[in-house]
Design a protein around this motif. Structure first.
Motif, PDB file in Angstrom:
ATOM      1  N   ASP A 510       0.856  -1.189   0.000  1.00  0.00           N
ATOM      2  CA  ASP A 510       0.000   0.000   0.000  1.00  0.00           C
ATOM      3  C   ASP A 510       0.892   1.238   0.000  1.00  0.00           C
ATOM      4  OD1 ASP A 510      -1.885   1.953   0.264  1.00  0.00           O
ATOM      5  OD2 ASP A 510      -2.746   1.204   2.143  1.00  0.00           O
ATOM      6  N   GLY A 511       1.110   1.813  -1.181  1.00  0.00           N
ATOM      7  CA  GLY A 511       1.976   2.977  -1.313  1.00  0.00           C
ATOM      8  C   GLY A 511       2.238   3.266  -2.768  1.00  0.00           C
ATOM      9  N   VAL A 512       3.289   4.011  -3.025  1.00  0.00           N
ATOM     10  CA  VAL A 512       3.656   4.358  -4.395  1.00  0.00           C
ATOM     11  C   VAL A 512       5.114   4.018  -4.645  1.00  0.00           C
ATOM     12  CG1 VAL A 512       1.955   6.226  -4.565  1.00  0.00           C
ATOM     13  CG2 VAL A 512       4.304   6.739  -3.807  1.00  0.00           C
ATOM     14  N   ILE A 513       5.439   3.900  -5.906  1.00  0.00           N
ATOM     15  CA  ILE A 513       6.818   3.757  -6.365  1.00  0.00           C
ATOM     16  C   ILE A 513       7.205   5.044  -7.073  1.00  0.00           C
ATOM     17  CG2 ILE A 513       8.296   2.629  -8.078  1.00  0.00           C
ATOM     18  CD1 ILE A 513       7.958   0.931  -5.614  1.00  0.00           C
ATOM     19  N   LEU A 514       8.361   5.601  -6.691  1.00  0.00           N
ATOM     20  CA  LEU A 514       8.924   6.780  -7.358  1.00  0.00           C
ATOM     21  C   LEU A 514      10.156   6.346  -8.146  1.00  0.00           C
ATOM     22  CD1 LEU A 514       8.807   9.381  -4.413  1.00  0.00           C
ATOM     23  CD2 LEU A 514       7.040   8.907  -6.124  1.00  0.00           C
ATOM     24  N   SER A 515      10.234   6.804  -9.387  1.00  0.00           N
ATOM     25  CA  SER A 515      11.392   6.479 -10.222  1.00  0.00           C
ATOM     26  C   SER A 515      11.612   7.620 -11.202  1.00  0.00           C
ATOM     27  CB  SER A 515      11.158   5.173 -10.982  1.00  0.00           C
ATOM     28  OG  SER A 515      12.241   4.884 -11.851  1.00  0.00           O
ATOM     29  N   VAL A 516      12.878   7.955 -11.433  1.00  0.00           N
ATOM     30  CA  VAL A 516      13.229   8.996 -12.400  1.00  0.00           C
ATOM     31  C   VAL A 516      13.483   8.326 -13.745  1.00  0.00           C
ATOM     32  CG1 VAL A 516      14.831  10.852 -12.977  1.00  0.00           C
ATOM     33  CG2 VAL A 516      14.214  10.422 -10.580  1.00  0.00           C
ATOM     34  N   THR A 526      13.192  14.192 -19.302  1.00  0.00           N
ATOM     35  CA  THR A 526      13.207  13.453 -18.043  1.00  0.00           C
ATOM     36  C   THR A 526      11.898  13.679 -17.293  1.00  0.00           C
ATOM     37  OG1 THR A 526      15.590  13.720 -17.882  1.00  0.00           O
ATOM     38  CG2 THR A 526      14.430  13.176 -15.864  1.00  0.00           C
ATOM     39  N   PHE A 527      11.439  12.649 -16.567  1.00  0.00           N
ATOM     40  CA  PHE A 527      10.276  12.878 -15.705  1.00  0.00           C
ATOM     41  C   PHE A 527      10.337  11.992 -14.471  1.00  0.00           C
ATOM     42  CE2 PHE A 527       8.954   9.773 -18.902  1.00  0.00           C
ATOM     43  CZ  PHE A 527       8.322   8.770 -18.159  1.00  0.00           C
ATOM     44  N   LEU A 528       9.702  12.465 -13.413  1.00  0.00           N
ATOM     45  CA  LEU A 528       9.500  11.668 -12.206  1.00  0.00           C
ATOM     46  C   LEU A 528       8.220  10.876 -12.399  1.00  0.00           C
ATOM     47  CD1 LEU A 528      10.127  10.905  -9.237  1.00  0.00           C
ATOM     48  CD2 LEU A 528       8.724  12.857  -8.562  1.00  0.00           C
ATOM     49  N   LEU A 529       8.333   9.564 -12.325  1.00  0.00           N
ATOM     50  CA  LEU A 529       7.193   8.668 -12.511  1.00  0.00           C
ATOM     51  C   LEU A 529       6.654   8.247 -11.147  1.00  0.00           C
ATOM     52  CD1 LEU A 529       5.471   6.772 -14.384  1.00  0.00           C
ATOM     53  CD2 LEU A 529       7.284   5.072 -14.046  1.00  0.00           C
ATOM     54  N   VAL A 530       5.317   8.253 -11.014  1.00  0.00           N
ATOM     55  CA  VAL A 530       4.665   7.787  -9.788  1.00  0.00           C
ATOM     56  C   VAL A 530       3.744   6.627 -10.161  1.00  0.00           C
ATOM     57  CG1 VAL A 530       3.262   8.421  -7.797  1.00  0.00           C
ATOM     58  CG2 VAL A 530       4.737  10.142  -8.866  1.00  0.00           C
ATOM     59  N   LEU A 531       4.049   5.448  -9.627  1.00  0.00           N
ATOM     60  CA  LEU A 531       3.227   4.252  -9.860  1.00  0.00           C
ATOM     61  C   LEU A 531       2.498   3.867  -8.580  1.00  0.00           C
ATOM     62  CD1 LEU A 531       5.661   1.813 -11.762  1.00  0.00           C
ATOM     63  CD2 LEU A 531       3.894   3.262 -12.757  1.00  0.00           C
ATOM     64  N   GLU A 537      -0.128   0.557 -11.778  1.00  0.00           N
ATOM     65  CA  GLU A 537      -0.630   1.486 -12.778  1.00  0.00           C
ATOM     66  C   GLU A 537      -0.010   2.863 -12.555  1.00  0.00           C
ATOM     67  OE1 GLU A 537      -4.820   1.418 -12.368  1.00  0.00           O
ATOM     68  OE2 GLU A 537      -5.060  -0.572 -13.290  1.00  0.00           O
ATOM     69  N   GLU A 538       0.231   3.564 -13.655  1.00  0.00           N
ATOM     70  CA  GLU A 538       0.793   4.905 -13.567  1.00  0.00           C
ATOM     71  C   GLU A 538      -0.246   5.872 -13.020  1.00  0.00           C
ATOM     72  OE1 GLU A 538       2.587   8.355 -16.526  1.00  0.00           O
ATOM     73  OE2 GLU A 538       2.930   6.233 -17.023  1.00  0.00           O
ATOM     74  N   LEU A 539       0.144   6.611 -11.974  1.00  0.00           N
ATOM     75  CA  LEU A 539      -0.724   7.631 -11.400  1.00  0.00           C
ATOM     76  C   LEU A 539      -0.449   8.996 -12.008  1.00  0.00           C
ATOM     77  CD1 LEU A 539      -0.543   6.598  -7.636  1.00  0.00           C
ATOM     78  CD2 LEU A 539      -2.357   6.068  -9.277  1.00  0.00           C
ATOM     79  N   GLY A 540       0.818   9.302 -12.178  1.00  0.00           N
ATOM     80  CA  GLY A 540       1.177  10.606 -12.718  1.00  0.00           C
ATOM     81  C   GLY A 540       2.656  10.679 -13.007  1.00  0.00           C
ATOM     82  N   ARG A 541       3.028  11.778 -13.651  1.00  0.00           N
ATOM     83  CA  ARG A 541       4.432  12.038 -13.915  1.00  0.00           C
ATOM     84  C   ARG A 541       4.676  13.537 -13.884  1.00  0.00           C
ATOM     85  NH1 ARG A 541       5.467   9.895 -20.013  1.00  0.00           N
ATOM     86  NH2 ARG A 541       4.603   7.964 -19.102  1.00  0.00           N
ATOM     87  N   ALA A 542       5.900  13.917 -13.521  1.00  0.00           N
ATOM     88  CA  ALA A 542       6.297  15.331 -13.457  1.00  0.00           C
ATOM     89  C   ALA A 542       7.484  15.514 -14.389  1.00  0.00           C
ATOM     90  CB  ALA A 542       6.660  15.723 -12.028  1.00  0.00           C
ATOM     91  N   GLU A 543       7.269  16.203 -15.502  1.00  0.00           N
ATOM     92  CA  GLU A 543       8.290  16.364 -16.524  1.00  0.00           C
ATOM     93  C   GLU A 543       9.233  17.508 -16.182  1.00  0.00           C
ATOM     94  OE1 GLU A 543       6.936  16.303 -20.527  1.00  0.00           O
ATOM     95  OE2 GLU A 543       5.349  14.839 -20.121  1.00  0.00           O
ATOM     96  N   VAL A 544      10.535  17.229 -16.296  1.00  0.00           N
ATOM     97  CA  VAL A 544      11.589  18.178 -15.928  1.00  0.00           C
ATOM     98  C   VAL A 544      12.210  18.741 -17.214  1.00  0.00           C
ATOM     99  CG1 VAL A 544      13.753  18.482 -14.661  1.00  0.00           C
ATOM    100  CG2 VAL A 544      12.052  16.825 -13.860  1.00  0.00           C
ATOM    101  N   PRO A 545      12.297  20.052 -17.356  1.00  0.00           N
ATOM    102  CA  PRO A 545      12.791  20.644 -18.608  1.00  0.00           C
ATOM    103  C   PRO A 545      14.314  20.756 -18.694  1.00  0.00           C
ATOM    104  CG  PRO A 545      12.056  22.388 -17.171  1.00  0.00           C
ATOM    105  CD  PRO A 545      11.778  21.090 -16.441  1.00  0.00           C
ATOM    106  N   VAL A 546      15.034  19.815 -18.084  1.00  0.00           N
ATOM    107  CA  VAL A 546      16.492  19.796 -18.192  1.00  0.00           C
ATOM    108  C   VAL A 546      16.935  18.347 -18.399  1.00  0.00           C
ATOM    109  CG1 VAL A 546      16.825  21.844 -16.732  1.00  0.00           C
ATOM    110  CG2 VAL A 546      16.841  19.568 -15.694  1.00  0.00           C
ATOM    111  N   ASN A 547      18.155  18.164 -18.860  1.00  0.00           N
ATOM    112  CA  ASN A 547      18.702  16.823 -19.040  1.00  0.00           C
ATOM    113  C   ASN A 547      19.284  16.307 -17.729  1.00  0.00           C
ATOM    114  OD1 ASN A 547      18.140  16.553 -21.834  1.00  0.00           O
ATOM    115  ND2 ASN A 547      19.904  17.853 -22.316  1.00  0.00           N
TER     116      ASN A 547
END
Length: 560
Positions: A510-516, A526-531, A537-547
């Protein structure tokens, strides 16, 4: 949930019968062809010291409050001098701050002495694992000659992980140096030297922590009589705010099978009552290492794989420091990361990611990671994959224990433990996976619900699949069902999964997985993925505008 299928074939297992009971042949992964070039994942990038906003798609649960901290190499050259090995790049620290469903990102280079010296001269001044710093050409010939006789200076380029001692965060590598870091600003604070507190010359970047905060680690010491493996215990609390490792002590020392060629180790395992040290056939030739600068060779040239040697498990009582006289032997294996270990019914269950040879370290040269086409395929196809396996170690072995019979009486386990001589037990593992894992290249960077299930019986673990030289999928393994859940998107390369439990969680997953996730074919993608850790299942992602380059390890710093 997308997946990829590879053709697989049956191949006979060639392991010695001493370790392998009769069993059917096991499916092995075939060679890969047409691997995608990943050069952008191991190129230097600029730091982003001021927080920047990310673009969130989907939904990031508002109960997640804290910082995902990541560490890894981010600079691979100074001037016209280039590092040779992936492990050599200058440490780059990353922070993904998650608050109210929004994410900001920042990064900066660790201001280590190595980074500062290299930057001041714009050349490599400090030797790393795979790169030797050559004599300064500005010195005259005599001084350059003498400089070759100096001992190699241990690097403080702490590029491997974020770790925690006494409530404070440090970044660490595999030398005697760590750096205390502010998890909010990523500011480099105190430089900490293990040798000032305990008689060790290095420590791993993967300590273990008891529920009360007491930390355990391992480190070698080197003296005139050779090397020792040492187990270190660090207290959980500070007597004053400025303390670092005060109160640390060596719990016990283990004598290597060969004092001049001790084993390399990246981590160790721990149960409620025991530390388990894995002495593997990846060896360090100390004479070659201490003379490496004189010979103009990197430290890595003194590390080698010896398949003629067993892997040996040593059990140490955490409370008394006493080492068990029984040594547990198995076939030659290489191990970077343990999954978990726990005690049950008079046995230690030891779960870890194992490869059948030790070539991985040598294959991760920068020039290999930057290859393309058939040359890249060849590097991957000659690199042994790691798979999750369980060893069952009986705790109550004594003179009355019969020889020649399987001591593992657990009916659901296929692992074997056979006493072959006084104080010697030969072990064979059981697989912690089904055949479907071969399709994803094995599993590494294993993680669990650490705060609740470390040193305890558990059901789930998470990791990266390796159909490439770096992780290219996220995997969830159900040990009860031996079933696998997979997150895979072609051309995307996720980092080590970090589990964050839900508030008031009851179930283990019961929780989430965080992965870059990084994408080499697209710039600034690049994005931070939240599963959802339960459904995958993918809950969301946060896209980063840098390499961002591909990194190693990290931690979640909760601010809730």
């Amino acid at each position: 949930m997308a997946s990829v299928k590879l053709e697989v074939s049956d191949e006979a297992n060639t392991t010695s019968s001493q370790y392998m009971p009769n069993e059917p042949s096991r499916r092995q992964q075939q060679d890969q062809k047409g691997l995608e070039c990943i050069t952008p994942l191991v190129n230097s990038v600029e730091e982003t010291p001021e927080s920047i906003a990310t673009e969130v798609s989907g939904t990031i649960p508002t109960w997640i409050r804290g910082n995902l901290l990541r560490n890894g190499p981010g600079k691979f050259e100074f001037g016209n001098q280039h590092y040779n090995h992936w492990f050599d790049g200058m440490a780059m620290l990353h922070q993904f701050k998650i608050v109210d469903g929004k994410v900001t990102y920042r990064s900066c280079f660790l201001r280590s002495d190595a980074y500062k010296k290299n930057s001041e001269r714009d050349r490599i001044m400090v030797s790393e694992f795979g790169t030797v710093a050559m004599p300064d050409p500005c010195k005259n010939f005599f001084l350059r000659f003498l400089s070759r006789f100096e001992m190699i200076e241990a690097t403080d380029n702490a590029s491997v992980s974020f770790v925690k001692y006494k409530g404070d965060y440090y970044v660490s590598t595999e030398t005697n140096f760590m750096h205390k870091v502010d998890p909010e600003s990523l500011e480099t604070m105190n430089k900490v030297d293990w040798t000032k507190f305990v008689a060790v010359n290095m420590a791993t970047a993967h300590p273990h922590t008891d529920p009360d905060g007491t930390a355990f680690n391992m480190g070698n010491s080197y003296g005139t009589k050779g090397a020792l493996y040492n187990i270190i215990k660090v207290p959980s609390t500070k007597n004053n705010p400025d303390e670092t490792l005060e109160g640390a002590k060596v719990l016990c020392s283990i004598i290597p099978a060969d004092k001049s060629r001790p084993s390399y180790y990246h981590s160790f395992a721990m149960t409620e009552n025991y530390v388990v040290f894995i002495e593997q056939p990846i060896k360090m030739d100390l004479l070659k290492i201490i003379t490496s600068k004189l010979r103009g060779k990197a430290i890595s040239q003194g590390v080698y794989w010896d398949p003629k040697l067993d892997t040996v498990f040593h059990l140490v009582d955490k409370h008394t420091g006493k080492t068990s006289s029984t040594k547990f032997h198995t076939k030659p294996l290489s191990v970077f990361h343990q999954i978990n270990a726990f005690e049950e019914d008079g046995f230690v269950m030891l779960d870890m990611c194992c490869a059948d040879n030790g070539d991985a370290i040598k294959n991760y040269l920068i020039q290999n990671l930057r290859k393309s086409g058939e040359a890249l395929d060849q590097v991957y196809n000659t690199t042994s994959r790691a798979f999750p396996r369980r060893f069952v170690l009986p705790l109550n072995v004594n003179d009355d224990t019969p020889t020649g019979v399987n001591l593992n009486t657990r009916p659901a386990s296929s692992a074997t433990s056979v006493k072959t001589a006084k104080d010697e037990v030969v072990c064979h593992f059981e697989d912690l996976h089904g055949d479907d894992l071969f399709e994803y290249g094995g599993l590494e960077f294993p993680q669990i619900n650490y705060s609740k299930f470390n040193t305890r019986p558990y059901r789930y673990f998470y990791g990266c699949g390796f159909q490439h030289l770096v992780g290219d999928s996220l995997l969830k393994m159900d040990l009860k069902e031996k079933k696998l859940k997979v997150w895979y998107k072609k051309g995307m390369f996720p980092s080590e999964p970090v589990f964050v439990p839900s508030p008031e969680a009851v179930d283990e997953d019961d929780g989430v997985i965080l992965s870059v996730v990084v994408t080499p074919t697209e710039d600034k993608s690049t994005f931070l993925l939240v599963l959802d850790a339960r459904t995958w299942e993918e809950l969301g992602r946060a896209e980063v505008p840098v390499n961002i380059p591909y990194g190693f390890h990290g931690a979640f710093n909760s601010t809730a």
